[in-house]
Write a protein that holds these residues in place. Structure first.
Motif, short mmCIF file in Angstrom:
data_model
loop_
_atom_site.label_atom_id
_atom_site.label_comp_id
_atom_site.label_asym_id
_atom_site.label_seq_id
_atom_site.Cartn_x
_atom_site.Cartn_y
_atom_site.Cartn_z
N PRO A 66 0.81 -1.23 0.00
CA PRO A 66 0.00 0.00 0.00
C PRO A 66 0.84 1.28 0.00
O PRO A 66 0.42 2.30 -0.54
CB PRO A 66 -0.83 -0.13 1.28
CG PRO A 66 -0.06 -1.07 2.15
CD PRO A 66 0.64 -2.01 1.23
N VAL A 67 2.03 1.22 0.60
CA VAL A 67 2.89 2.41 0.63
C VAL A 67 3.37 2.74 -0.78
O VAL A 67 3.30 3.89 -1.23
CB VAL A 67 4.10 2.19 1.57
CG1 VAL A 67 5.04 3.39 1.51
CG2 VAL A 67 3.62 1.95 3.00
N LEU A 68 3.85 1.72 -1.49
CA LEU A 68 4.30 1.94 -2.86
C LEU A 68 3.14 2.35 -3.75
O LEU A 68 3.29 3.18 -4.65
CB LEU A 68 4.96 0.67 -3.40
CG LEU A 68 5.51 0.74 -4.83
CD1 LEU A 68 6.56 1.83 -4.96
CD2 LEU A 68 6.07 -0.62 -5.27
N ARG A 69 1.97 1.77 -3.49
CA ARG A 69 0.80 2.12 -4.29
C ARG A 69 0.45 3.59 -4.13
O ARG A 69 0.20 4.31 -5.11
CB ARG A 69 -0.39 1.25 -3.88
CG ARG A 69 -1.66 1.49 -4.67
CD ARG A 69 -2.72 0.47 -4.28
NE ARG A 69 -3.92 0.61 -5.09
CZ ARG A 69 -4.96 1.38 -4.76
NH1 ARG A 69 -4.94 2.08 -3.63
NH2 ARG A 69 -6.02 1.44 -5.53
N ALA A 70 0.46 4.07 -2.89
CA ALA A 70 0.15 5.48 -2.64
C ALA A 70 1.20 6.38 -3.28
O ALA A 70 0.88 7.45 -3.82
CB ALA A 70 0.07 5.73 -1.13
N GLN A 71 2.46 5.97 -3.20
CA GLN A 71 3.54 6.76 -3.79
C GLN A 71 3.35 6.88 -5.30
O GLN A 71 3.47 7.97 -5.87
CB GLN A 71 4.89 6.10 -3.48
CG GLN A 71 6.07 6.77 -4.15
CD GLN A 71 7.35 5.96 -3.97
OE1 GLN A 71 7.52 5.25 -2.98
NE2 GLN A 71 8.25 6.06 -4.94
N LYS A 72 3.04 5.75 -5.96
CA LYS A 72 2.85 5.77 -7.41
C LYS A 72 1.60 6.56 -7.80
O LYS A 72 1.57 7.23 -8.83
CB LYS A 72 2.75 4.34 -7.94
CG LYS A 72 4.05 3.55 -7.85
CD LYS A 72 5.14 4.21 -8.67
CE LYS A 72 6.44 3.43 -8.63
NZ LYS A 72 7.51 4.12 -9.41
N ARG A 92 0.53 9.20 -6.26
CA ARG A 92 0.90 10.62 -6.20
C ARG A 92 1.73 11.01 -7.41
O ARG A 92 1.56 12.10 -7.97
CB ARG A 92 1.68 10.90 -4.91
CG ARG A 92 0.84 10.85 -3.65
CD ARG A 92 1.58 11.43 -2.48
NE ARG A 92 2.78 10.66 -2.15
CZ ARG A 92 2.81 9.63 -1.32
NH1 ARG A 92 1.68 9.27 -0.70
NH2 ARG A 92 3.92 8.98 -1.07
N GLU A 93 2.64 10.11 -7.83
CA GLU A 93 3.50 10.41 -8.97
C GLU A 93 2.70 10.47 -10.28
O GLU A 93 2.94 11.34 -11.13
CB GLU A 93 4.59 9.35 -9.10
CG GLU A 93 5.64 9.39 -7.99
CD GLU A 93 6.64 8.27 -8.13
OE1 GLU A 93 6.59 7.55 -9.17
OE2 GLU A 93 7.49 8.11 -7.24
#
Length: 276
Positions: free
Chosen positions: A235-241, A243-244
């Motif tokens: 979920p952390v990487l998902r949220a980061q992507k 935003r990008e």
């Protein structure tokens, strides 16, 4: 046997894959597909597509140019699945492959359950459109399709294949752990099936999957029913992507601002000209 070999050599599995699977599905060279113990990636099918060899074998079977000694054309019957236009196109492709030998193939259309029933009852000459998906990843689950004691109603040996040497090897191989001895038995059984041609090898299913970088462990296979529940999501990487990739574009605001400024300038100038 010569006739079966001829039909096998007449079947153009590569073109079939190109038409119906965009060339993704690899041509099958042996009963065991890639990824299953016993598959030999360097093996070739001795009765793979070769039209000239097919014509020679057909002549050796007693039907030169598709006709017997009296000149009568050989006619075969093929039961196939025909639940839609694509299924019919597949059947027509199979029919054309065989009829290039000068024989005639009469196609009987069935629903998938009807075809399976005919296979179980032995009420067919050639059956096309079923295939096989393994229940578990072991060569035994493929070779048991040709074990003589598995002829329906006792199993799925729909071709009614019966070869004592194959049965002897199968009974030993089926209960062995993976080993060089087991591998050698598999090779011998593959050679026997290749020579007898109880089935025409066509293609192995192959898939491409598109996944997001935050969804790990997404490799799948036809035996893993409901495999989505084993996926791992970051979920952390998902949220980061998110935003990008989902940044709000600024150009609409700039365009809108330029429009209002242009409109204001135009209004001021229009007002001045009117009041001069």
């Amino acid at each position: 046997k010569k006739l079966r070999q001829a039909l096998s050599c007449a079947y153009d599995a590569k073109t079939y894959s190109g038409i119906f699977y965009s060339g993704v599905a690899p041509v099958a060279t042996q009963l065991i597909p890639p990824g299953i113990y016993g598959h030999d990636k360097n093996r070739t099918n001795p009765y793979g597509f070769n039209l000239e060899k097919a014509q020679q074998l057909l002549a050796e079977a007693g039907y030169p140019n598709g006709r017997d000694a009296s000149g009568r054309q050989l006619e075969l019957t093929m039961d196939s699945v025909a639940s839609g236009s694509e299924d019919r196109q597949r059947s027509e492709f199979d029919q054309r492959c065989f009829e290039r030998l000068g024989i005639r193939v009469r196609v009987i259309e069935n629903t998938f359950p009807q075809l399976l029933q005919k296979q179980d009852n032995g009420n067919f000459q050639i059956a096309a459109g079923s295939g096989w998906g393994a229940d578990y990843p072991d060569p035994e689950n493929f070779y048991f399709l040709f074990y003589s004691k598995n002829i329906p109603p006792y199993g799925k040996n729909a071709s009614r294949y019966n070869n004592p040497e194959f049965d002897r090897l199968y009974e030993q191989m089926a209960v062995m752990e993976n080993s060089p001895e087991r591998l050698e038995m598999i090779r011998k059984m593959t050679d026997i099936l290749a020579e007898d041609c109880p089935v025409i090898l066509t293609f192995n299913k192959h898939y491409y999957s598109v996944v997001q970088p935050w969804a790990r462990r997404t490799h799948n296979n036809p035996m893993l029913e409901g495999g989505v529940k084993y996926h791992v999501i970051d979920p952390v990487l998902r949220a980061q992507k998110q935003r990008e990739w989902n940044k709000k574009p600024m150009w609409p605001i700039a365009v809108l601002g330029a429009f209002f400024i242009g409109a204001a300038v135009y209004a001021v100038r229009w007002n001045r000209r009117r009041n001069v």
